[in-house]
Design a protein around this motif. Structure first.
Motif, short mmCIF file in Angstrom:
data_model
loop_
_atom_site.label_atom_id
_atom_site.label_comp_id
_atom_site.label_asym_id
_atom_site.label_seq_id
_atom_site.Cartn_x
_atom_site.Cartn_y
_atom_site.Cartn_z
N GLY A 152 -40.19 -6.69 27.10
CA GLY A 152 -38.83 -7.41 27.92
C GLY A 152 -38.65 -8.89 27.14
N LEU A 153 -39.51 -8.94 26.52
CA LEU A 153 -39.46 -10.22 25.68
C LEU A 153 -38.90 -10.23 24.15
N SER A 154 -37.91 -10.74 23.98
CA SER A 154 -38.17 -10.18 21.95
C SER A 154 -38.50 -11.94 21.41
N GLU A 155 -38.64 -11.72 20.28
CA GLU A 155 -38.68 -12.43 18.95
C GLU A 155 -37.79 -13.47 19.13
N LYS A 156 -36.59 -12.43 19.23
CA LYS A 156 -35.29 -13.51 18.30
C LYS A 156 -35.14 -14.18 19.03
N THR A 157 -34.92 -13.91 20.77
CA THR A 157 -34.23 -15.19 21.93
C THR A 157 -35.64 -15.34 22.01
N LEU A 158 -36.84 -15.51 21.97
CA LEU A 158 -38.24 -16.84 21.95
C LEU A 158 -37.10 -17.52 21.07
N GLN A 159 -37.39 -17.31 19.24
CA GLN A 159 -37.31 -18.35 18.56
C GLN A 159 -35.64 -19.46 19.11
N GLN A 160 -35.09 -18.41 19.83
CA GLN A 160 -33.65 -19.25 20.33
C GLN A 160 -34.00 -20.76 20.95
N THR A 179 -27.70 -23.44 29.25
CA THR A 179 -26.94 -24.90 29.65
C THR A 179 -26.34 -25.12 28.51
N TYR A 180 -27.22 -25.68 27.51
CA TYR A 180 -26.89 -25.86 26.52
C TYR A 180 -26.71 -24.87 25.98
N LEU A 181 -27.35 -23.65 25.77
CA LEU A 181 -27.80 -22.41 24.63
C LEU A 181 -26.44 -21.60 25.40
N GLY A 182 -26.19 -21.61 26.53
CA GLY A 182 -25.17 -20.17 26.63
C GLY A 182 -25.99 -19.44 27.29
N MET A 183 -27.00 -19.41 27.68
CA MET A 183 -28.05 -17.99 28.69
C MET A 183 -28.31 -18.16 29.45
N ALA A 184 -28.22 -17.32 30.40
CA ALA A 184 -28.81 -17.38 31.88
C ALA A 184 -29.66 -17.62 31.92
N ARG A 185 -29.96 -18.84 33.54
CA ARG A 185 -30.84 -19.63 33.69
C ARG A 185 -31.56 -18.56 33.53
N VAL A 186 -32.14 -17.53 34.52
CA VAL A 186 -33.48 -16.87 34.43
C VAL A 186 -34.08 -16.11 33.37
N THR A 187 -32.73 -15.56 32.16
CA THR A 187 -33.25 -15.07 30.95
C THR A 187 -34.50 -16.60 30.87
N VAL A 188 -33.98 -17.89 30.98
CA VAL A 188 -34.85 -18.96 29.55
C VAL A 188 -35.87 -19.55 30.96
#
Length: 222
Positions: A152-160, A179-188
């Protein structure tokens, strides 16, 4: 059954690790020690198959315990469990033959993964009289399996997320970073938890008067 001894001077951590161990089949707690000198004595007496060893202990350190185990030829495997994240300590622990290194705090999933990998490696070595190169390669893969990203984790998102965290000037919460990355908090939060468990980032837990503790994440500047 695989006999496990826990070397830990913090009663609360000892209780948590003991409860984790009780949830995993094929492993049993055969004893514990709260200091380095006591650890060496009990390892000789109890002859555990595996020791879960804390780095920071009274009297002598976990690394010194590991050194003495190797000098005395004690046939016991070691998984180091510690808050130490510096590369020098990690390198020395692996040079002394530890089979894994777990950074506090960690979740049950990481704990179980370490013991499952150890069990597979131990079974392979025990059941094979003479090993072929492919057998050795398989054992090596077992030891390295924890380095792969969880499902469920991706290398691309991890690097971001790592890149975003590196740009922060002070420790931030998962909500701040999301908020800084514009992603969902649960994902981060999920990625930050993984990075914290694997020791790639630092986690500062701050307890308030009420409610849940706040987790602040940062990358230690060398």
């Amino acid at each position: 059954m695989i006999k496990v001894m826990i070397i830990e001077d913090d009663p609360m951590v000892l209780e948590v690790n003991s409860s984790f161990l009780n949830k995993i089949t094929m492993f049993e707690l055969c004893g514990f020690a709260a200091s380095g000198k006591e650890a060496i004595k009990k390892i000789k007496e109890l002859e555990p198959d595996l020791v879960l060893l804390d780095m920071y202990l009274p009297e002598i350190s976990g690394i010194e315990v590991l050194k003495q185990m190797r000098e005395q030829g004690l046939p016991t495997d070691v998984i180091m469990i510690t808050a130490a994240r510096d590369s020098k300590s990690i390198q020395e622990v692996f040079r002394l033959g530890a089979v894994d290194y777990m950074v506090k705090p960690f979740h049950f999933k990481r704990f179980k993964s370490a013991l499952d990998s150890y069990q597979k490696m131990r079974t392979k070595l025990k059941d094979s009289g003479t090993l072929q190169q492919e057998d050795i390669d398989e054992i090596k893969k077992m030891k390295e399996s924890d380095e792969h990203l969880p499902k469920g984790l991706s290398e691309k998102t991890l690097q971001q997320i790592l890149t975003g965290l590196m740009k922060q000037t002070k420790p931030v919460t998962s909500e701040n970073l999301a908020t800084y990355l514009g992603m969902a908090r649960v994902t981060v939060r999920r990625y930050l938890d993984y990075l914290g468990q694997t020791g790639k980032i630092q986690v500062d837990i701050q307890y308030g008067n009420v409610g849940r503790p706040s987790h602040f994440y940062f990358i230690e500047k060398k």
